[in-house]
Enzyme design. Structure first.
Site, PDB file in Angstrom:
ATOM      1  N   ARG A   1      44.339  39.286  31.819  1.00  0.00           N
ATOM      2  CA  ARG A   1      44.551  40.692  31.461  1.00  0.00           C
ATOM      3  C   ARG A   1      43.968  41.589  32.554  1.00  0.00           C
ATOM      4  O   ARG A   1      42.753  41.797  32.601  1.00  0.00           O
ATOM      5  CB  ARG A   1      43.898  41.016  30.119  1.00  0.00           C
ATOM      6  CG  ARG A   1      44.546  40.315  28.934  1.00  0.00           C
ATOM      7  CD  ARG A   1      43.895  40.790  27.640  1.00  0.00           C
ATOM      8  NE  ARG A   1      44.556  40.229  26.464  1.00  0.00           N
ATOM      9  CZ  ARG A   1      44.262  40.562  25.214  1.00  0.00           C
ATOM     10  NH1 ARG A   1      43.307  41.459  24.983  1.00  0.00           N
ATOM     11  NH2 ARG A   1      44.894  40.019  24.204  1.00  0.00           N
TER      12      ARG A   1
ATOM     13  N   ASP B   1      42.954  44.979  34.537  1.00  0.00           N
ATOM     14  CA  ASP B   1      42.482  46.285  34.091  1.00  0.00           C
ATOM     15  C   ASP B   1      43.427  47.388  34.548  1.00  0.00           C
ATOM     16  O   ASP B   1      44.319  47.171  35.385  1.00  0.00           O
ATOM     17  CB  ASP B   1      41.083  46.562  34.655  1.00  0.00           C
ATOM     18  CG  ASP B   1      40.019  45.637  34.080  1.00  0.00           C
ATOM     19  OD1 ASP B   1      40.221  45.141  32.958  1.00  0.00           O
ATOM     20  OD2 ASP B   1      38.997  45.411  34.763  1.00  0.00           O
TER      21      ASP B   1
ATOM     22  N   ARG C   1      35.915  43.066  40.947  1.00  0.00           N
ATOM     23  CA  ARG C   1      35.621  44.367  41.545  1.00  0.00           C
ATOM     24  C   ARG C   1      34.121  44.585  41.707  1.00  0.00           C
ATOM     25  O   ARG C   1      33.685  45.289  42.620  1.00  0.00           O
ATOM     26  CB  ARG C   1      36.257  45.481  40.711  1.00  0.00           C
ATOM     27  CG  ARG C   1      37.780  45.475  40.801  1.00  0.00           C
ATOM     28  CD  ARG C   1      38.371  46.757  40.273  1.00  0.00           C
ATOM     29  NE  ARG C   1      38.314  46.847  38.836  1.00  0.00           N
ATOM     30  CZ  ARG C   1      37.968  47.936  38.151  1.00  0.00           C
ATOM     31  NH1 ARG C   1      37.605  49.031  38.791  1.00  0.00           N
ATOM     32  NH2 ARG C   1      37.972  47.930  36.846  1.00  0.00           N
TER      33      ARG C   1
END
Length: 272
Positions: free
Chosen positions: A55, A57, A206
């Site tokens: 999934r 972001d 990230r």
């Protein structure tokens, strides 16, 4: 009861205008537009069981996303050979299904995966990102030293508890196995990080990039990112890099379809 067939979908999208992958009320998501398009082809009441490898972001892109659906055999037979083209006519221009192939019902896009691979693009050139790449490339005002980036990245490879780099979920583990983390320069001067692992926690990639960039521009010591692996909670000193520089480029699966179920079972045990 209708007999079902499992279909693997390979998906690409520009995540700029999506609120991530997962369907959300009143929000535009990749799963939402894909489900809507499929519903127009096979009936809105058809339960698809849409399952995705990862999934992403809001704002994150994909060139190698994978998901699976379960279609009534009659619906698949009617669409076989034309599903990709028909979906292209129904989906928005920033999301596309590249391939649709039947797979064994033991295939699970999420749990059968052996790795996920991401790339993160950073332009530290004086002029910033090229205009045509501004949506998938971060502009960085300080010059980056690739030798420092590689030194720091090497300390993060392996199986560790990455709690310092994750948004922890209740009852979820933050132990992951990173098998590759390296940097390269593209011909246009852009610095590209490649990171591969069995799976990732939310915001993990990230966060890793955010920590590494402070090393690459000289603000942190190359050993600093690895020292955070001793922490058992998210580190407030790690800045999450912007979403738009990140792209999911590949998801790996066992070469032998007979291994799909075994891999899925092992992954479920590990995640529990």
């Amino acid at each position: 009861m209708n007999e079902l067939i499992r279909v693997r979908l390979d998906v690409t999208y520009d995540g700029t205008d999506f609120s991530g992958w997962a369907a959300q009320p009143q929000r535009r998501t990749v799963a939402g537009v894909l489900t809507e398009a499929l519903g127009r082809l096979v009936g809105a009441d058809t339960v698809l069981g849409l399952t995705v490898a990862g999934r992403t972001d809001a704002g994150v892109h994909a060139t190698g996303q994978v998901c699976h659906i379960d279609l009534p055999v009659a619906a698949w037979e009617a669409l076989d050979g034309t599903l990709v083209r028909r979906l292209a006519a129904l989906m928005p221009p920033d999301a596309r299904v590249l391939a649709a192939v039947p797979v064994p019902d033991t295939f699970d896009a999420r749990f059968s995966a052996t790795f996920r691979r991401y790339e993160y693009r950073v332009a530290d050139t004086p002029w910033g990102p090229e205009p045509l790449r501004r949506r998938d490339t971060l502009g960085w005002v300080r010059p980056l030293d690739l030798d420092l980036l590689r030194q720091a990245a090497a300390g993060l490879i392996g199986e560790h508890d990455y709690a310092a780099y994750c948004k922890r979920k209740e009852h979820g583990t933050t132990v992951r196995a990173i098998t590759a983390l390296d940097w390269r320069r593209e011909p246009d001067g852009v610095a590209v990080a490649t990171v591969q692992a069995d799976a990732f926690c939310q915001a993990m990639v990230r966060s890793l990039i955010g920590a590494l960039l402070t090393v690459g521009d000289g603000r942190r010591d190359p050993q600093w990112p690895a020292t955070l692996l001793t922490l058992r909670e998210r580190s407030s000193s790690v800045t999450v890099a912007p979403a738009h520089g990140l792209t999911l480029v590949a998801v790996g699966y066992p070469d032998d379809p007979a291994e799909y179920a075994r891999r899925a079972e092992a992954t479920r045990r590990l995640r529990a």
